[in-house]
Enzyme design. Sequence first.
Site, PDB file in Angstrom:
ATOM      1  N   CYS A 112      -5.954  14.291   6.617  1.00 49.90           N
ATOM      2  CA  CYS A 112      -6.126  12.936   7.078  1.00 49.90           C
ATOM      3  C   CYS A 112      -7.343  12.557   7.512  1.00 49.90           C
ATOM      4  O   CYS A 112      -8.052  13.104   8.417  1.00 49.90           O
ATOM      5  CB  CYS A 112      -5.077  12.835   8.366  1.00 49.90           C
ATOM      6  SG  CYS A 112      -4.898  11.396   9.124  1.00 49.90           S
ATOM      7  N   ASP A 120      -3.092   5.678  -2.551  1.00 50.31           N
ATOM      8  CA  ASP A 120      -3.870   6.657  -2.098  1.00 50.31           C
ATOM      9  C   ASP A 120      -4.078   7.826  -3.009  1.00 50.31           C
ATOM     10  O   ASP A 120      -2.974   8.566  -3.230  1.00 50.31           O
ATOM     11  CB  ASP A 120      -3.452   6.768  -0.922  1.00 50.31           C
ATOM     12  CG  ASP A 120      -4.256   8.211  -0.092  1.00 50.31           C
ATOM     13  OD1 ASP A 120      -5.117   8.675  -0.985  1.00 50.31           O
ATOM     14  OD2 ASP A 120      -3.840   8.570   0.948  1.00 50.31           O
ATOM     15  N   ASN A 153      -8.694  -0.064   7.374  1.00 54.13           N
ATOM     16  CA  ASN A 153      -7.306   0.587   7.673  1.00 54.13           C
ATOM     17  C   ASN A 153      -6.959   0.614   9.124  1.00 54.13           C
ATOM     18  O   ASN A 153      -7.806   1.136   9.684  1.00 54.13           O
ATOM     19  CB  ASN A 153      -7.876   2.150   7.178  1.00 54.13           C
ATOM     20  CG  ASN A 153      -6.472   3.129   7.486  1.00 54.13           C
ATOM     21  OD1 ASN A 153      -5.482   2.656   7.726  1.00 54.13           O
ATOM     22  ND2 ASN A 153      -6.737   4.382   7.285  1.00 54.13           N
ATOM     23  N   ASP A 170      -6.006  10.382  -3.114  1.00 51.18           N
ATOM     24  CA  ASP A 170      -6.684  11.430  -2.467  1.00 51.18           C
ATOM     25  C   ASP A 170      -8.111  11.837  -3.189  1.00 51.18           C
ATOM     26  O   ASP A 170      -8.873  10.852  -3.306  1.00 51.18           O
ATOM     27  CB  ASP A 170      -5.741  12.885  -2.426  1.00 51.18           C
ATOM     28  CG  ASP A 170      -4.557  12.768  -1.332  1.00 51.18           C
ATOM     29  OD1 ASP A 170      -4.660  11.842  -0.477  1.00 51.18           O
ATOM     30  OD2 ASP A 170      -3.768  13.408  -1.559  1.00 51.18           O
ATOM     31  N   ARG A 208     -13.081   5.695  -1.506  1.00 51.07           N
ATOM     32  CA  ARG A 208     -13.276   5.643  -0.037  1.00 51.07           C
ATOM     33  C   ARG A 208     -14.248   6.876   0.323  1.00 51.07           C
ATOM     34  O   ARG A 208     -14.365   7.962  -0.062  1.00 51.07           O
ATOM     35  CB  ARG A 208     -11.587   6.300   0.415  1.00 51.07           C
ATOM     36  CG  ARG A 208     -11.632   6.830   1.578  1.00 51.07           C
ATOM     37  CD  ARG A 208     -10.051   7.029   2.103  1.00 51.07           C
ATOM     38  NE  ARG A 208     -10.074   8.365   2.945  1.00 51.07           N
ATOM     39  CZ  ARG A 208      -8.980   8.840   3.461  1.00 51.07           C
ATOM     40  NH1 ARG A 208      -7.873   8.184   3.124  1.00 51.07           N
ATOM     41  NH2 ARG A 208      -9.079  10.021   4.169  1.00 51.07           N
ATOM     42  N   HIS A 218      -7.450   4.521  -4.781  1.00 47.50           N
ATOM     43  CA  HIS A 218      -8.780   4.687  -4.218  1.00 47.50           C
ATOM     44  C   HIS A 218      -8.937   6.327  -4.188  1.00 47.50           C
ATOM     45  O   HIS A 218      -8.053   7.250  -4.168  1.00 47.50           O
ATOM     46  CB  HIS A 218      -8.851   4.415  -2.739  1.00 47.50           C
ATOM     47  CG  HIS A 218      -7.768   4.655  -1.799  1.00 47.50           C
ATOM     48  ND1 HIS A 218      -7.873   5.890  -1.044  1.00 47.50           N
ATOM     49  CD2 HIS A 218      -6.759   4.042  -1.038  1.00 47.50           C
ATOM     50  CE1 HIS A 218      -6.953   6.280  -0.067  1.00 47.50           C
ATOM     51  NE2 HIS A 218      -6.268   4.826  -0.267  1.00 47.50           N
ATOM     52  N   ASP A 261      -0.477  15.930   5.859  1.00 45.33           N
ATOM     53  CA  ASP A 261      -1.454  15.257   4.937  1.00 45.33           C
ATOM     54  C   ASP A 261      -2.730  16.254   4.770  1.00 45.33           C
ATOM     55  O   ASP A 261      -3.689  15.953   5.301  1.00 45.33           O
ATOM     56  CB  ASP A 261      -1.727  14.037   5.377  1.00 45.33           C
ATOM     57  CG  ASP A 261      -2.483  13.340   4.325  1.00 45.33           C
ATOM     58  OD1 ASP A 261      -2.487  13.530   3.158  1.00 45.33           O
ATOM     59  OD2 ASP A 261      -3.214  12.349   4.838  1.00 45.33           O
ATOM     60  N   GLU A 294     -11.367   9.455  -2.839  1.00 49.43           N
ATOM     61  CA  GLU A 294     -12.254   9.651  -1.534  1.00 49.43           C
ATOM     62  C   GLU A 294     -13.273  10.952  -1.758  1.00 49.43           C
ATOM     63  O   GLU A 294     -13.065  11.513  -2.861  1.00 49.43           O
ATOM     64  CB  GLU A 294     -11.463  10.030  -0.360  1.00 49.43           C
ATOM     65  CG  GLU A 294     -10.546  11.461  -0.539  1.00 49.43           C
ATOM     66  CD  GLU A 294      -9.312  11.427   0.559  1.00 49.43           C
ATOM     67  OE1 GLU A 294      -9.299  12.502   1.416  1.00 49.43           O
ATOM     68  OE2 GLU A 294      -8.403  10.626   0.723  1.00 49.43           O
ATOM     69  N   GLU A 314     -13.673   4.518   5.556  1.00 51.99           N
ATOM     70  CA  GLU A 314     -12.459   5.120   6.650  1.00 51.99           C
ATOM     71  C   GLU A 314     -13.002   5.609   7.899  1.00 51.99           C
ATOM     72  O   GLU A 314     -14.131   6.144   8.095  1.00 51.99           O
ATOM     73  CB  GLU A 314     -11.952   6.631   6.043  1.00 51.99           C
ATOM     74  CG  GLU A 314     -11.063   7.211   6.629  1.00 51.99           C
ATOM     75  CD  GLU A 314      -9.713   6.405   7.036  1.00 51.99           C
ATOM     76  OE1 GLU A 314      -9.738   5.120   7.447  1.00 51.99           O
ATOM     77  OE2 GLU A 314      -8.553   6.950   6.639  1.00 51.99           O
ATOM     78  N   TYR A 325       0.933  -1.365   0.067  1.00 50.31           N
ATOM     79  CA  TYR A 325       0.010  -0.132   0.071  1.00 50.31           C
ATOM     80  C   TYR A 325       1.028   1.303  -0.072  1.00 50.31           C
ATOM     81  O   TYR A 325       2.123   1.264   0.580  1.00 50.31           O
ATOM     82  CB  TYR A 325      -0.814  -0.005   1.256  1.00 50.31           C
ATOM     83  CG  TYR A 325      -1.935   1.224   1.340  1.00 50.31           C
ATOM     84  CD1 TYR A 325      -2.824   1.262   0.442  1.00 50.31           C
ATOM     85  CD2 TYR A 325      -1.608   2.225   2.206  1.00 50.31           C
ATOM     86  CE1 TYR A 325      -3.616   2.389   0.394  1.00 50.31           C
ATOM     87  CE2 TYR A 325      -2.534   3.106   2.178  1.00 50.31           C
ATOM     88  CZ  TYR A 325      -3.427   3.556   1.393  1.00 50.31           C
ATOM     89  OH  TYR A 325      -4.194   4.314   1.357  1.00 50.31           O
TER      90      TYR A 325
END
Length: 299
Positions: free
Chosen positions: A126, A89, A213, A91, A161, A116, A62, A118, A191, A48
């Site tokens: 984050c 990731d 996660n 974002d 996500r 993914h 982040d 989101e 998440e 990952y």
Amino acid sequence: MLYATTAPAEKRRLFRERLASGEILRFPGAFNPLSARLIEQKGFDGVYISGAVLSADLGLPDIGLTTLTEVAGRGKQIARMTELPAIIDADTGFGEPMNVARTVQEMEDAGLAGLHIEDQVNPKRCGHLDGKQVVDESTALQRIRAAVDARRDPNFLVMARTDIRAVDGLPAAVDRAKKLVDAGADAIFPEAMASLEEFAAIRAAVDVPLLANMTEFGKSELFTVQQLADVGMNLVIWPVSLLRLAMGSAVRGLDELEASGSLNGLLGEMQHRADLYELIDYEGYNRFDTSIFNFRVAR
């Protein structure tokens, strides 16, 4: 020698086969290409690549400061170093739906097995921080539709996500997960779930693979792989764990160096030169050109 011998398309095909098997797949987070190779050496199922780690690697928080070019470039460096599939990731997709589409194709070209996207607003933060905001349903679904439409390899995994649990509660997360699947998401990443029962509620709502996660110091309890398998999870990630372990060791090393002027007392905690050379495969380079590696490292 050099990079993985398995082509990205084949990695994706094999990954989708394993994902369809129903077994739970373990994807520790790699913070650089060498750590990805270590993950493979230790027998894990995949790698990952965390946006939080990529930001931290640049000394940044982040909060959506990294660019598509930076993330895709680092993703390529990590993915090509291992025979394992790598998920990244992405974002919020780095912009509007057309940007999401470009993001998918850039990640395909970088050799990733999937990504993914989101449903946070831009700039994101984050997923385990307070004060998150999510986009409306229409925008969230547009992002996923754009991602699915843009991919050229049908085995490239488009995961959605959702961060809505922390904003509007579990029922909203269940509803959004269903709609993201209807929009074409291959998998769901719910998440910041608060309990195994919440993971189970998402499992009961959709019939696509689910990711858990297990990040430390966050909103979720740290469940075991077996506990997550028992409630129907298909993927589990530890996104920042190796970076935290490495940085913790670095802090202890620097403290010891400052206190005693030597690291002799910590040699047993270090990766031996011989182990590093084995991981890098110096001997493979020797077979290619004996002028590169023509000595033995004593243990």
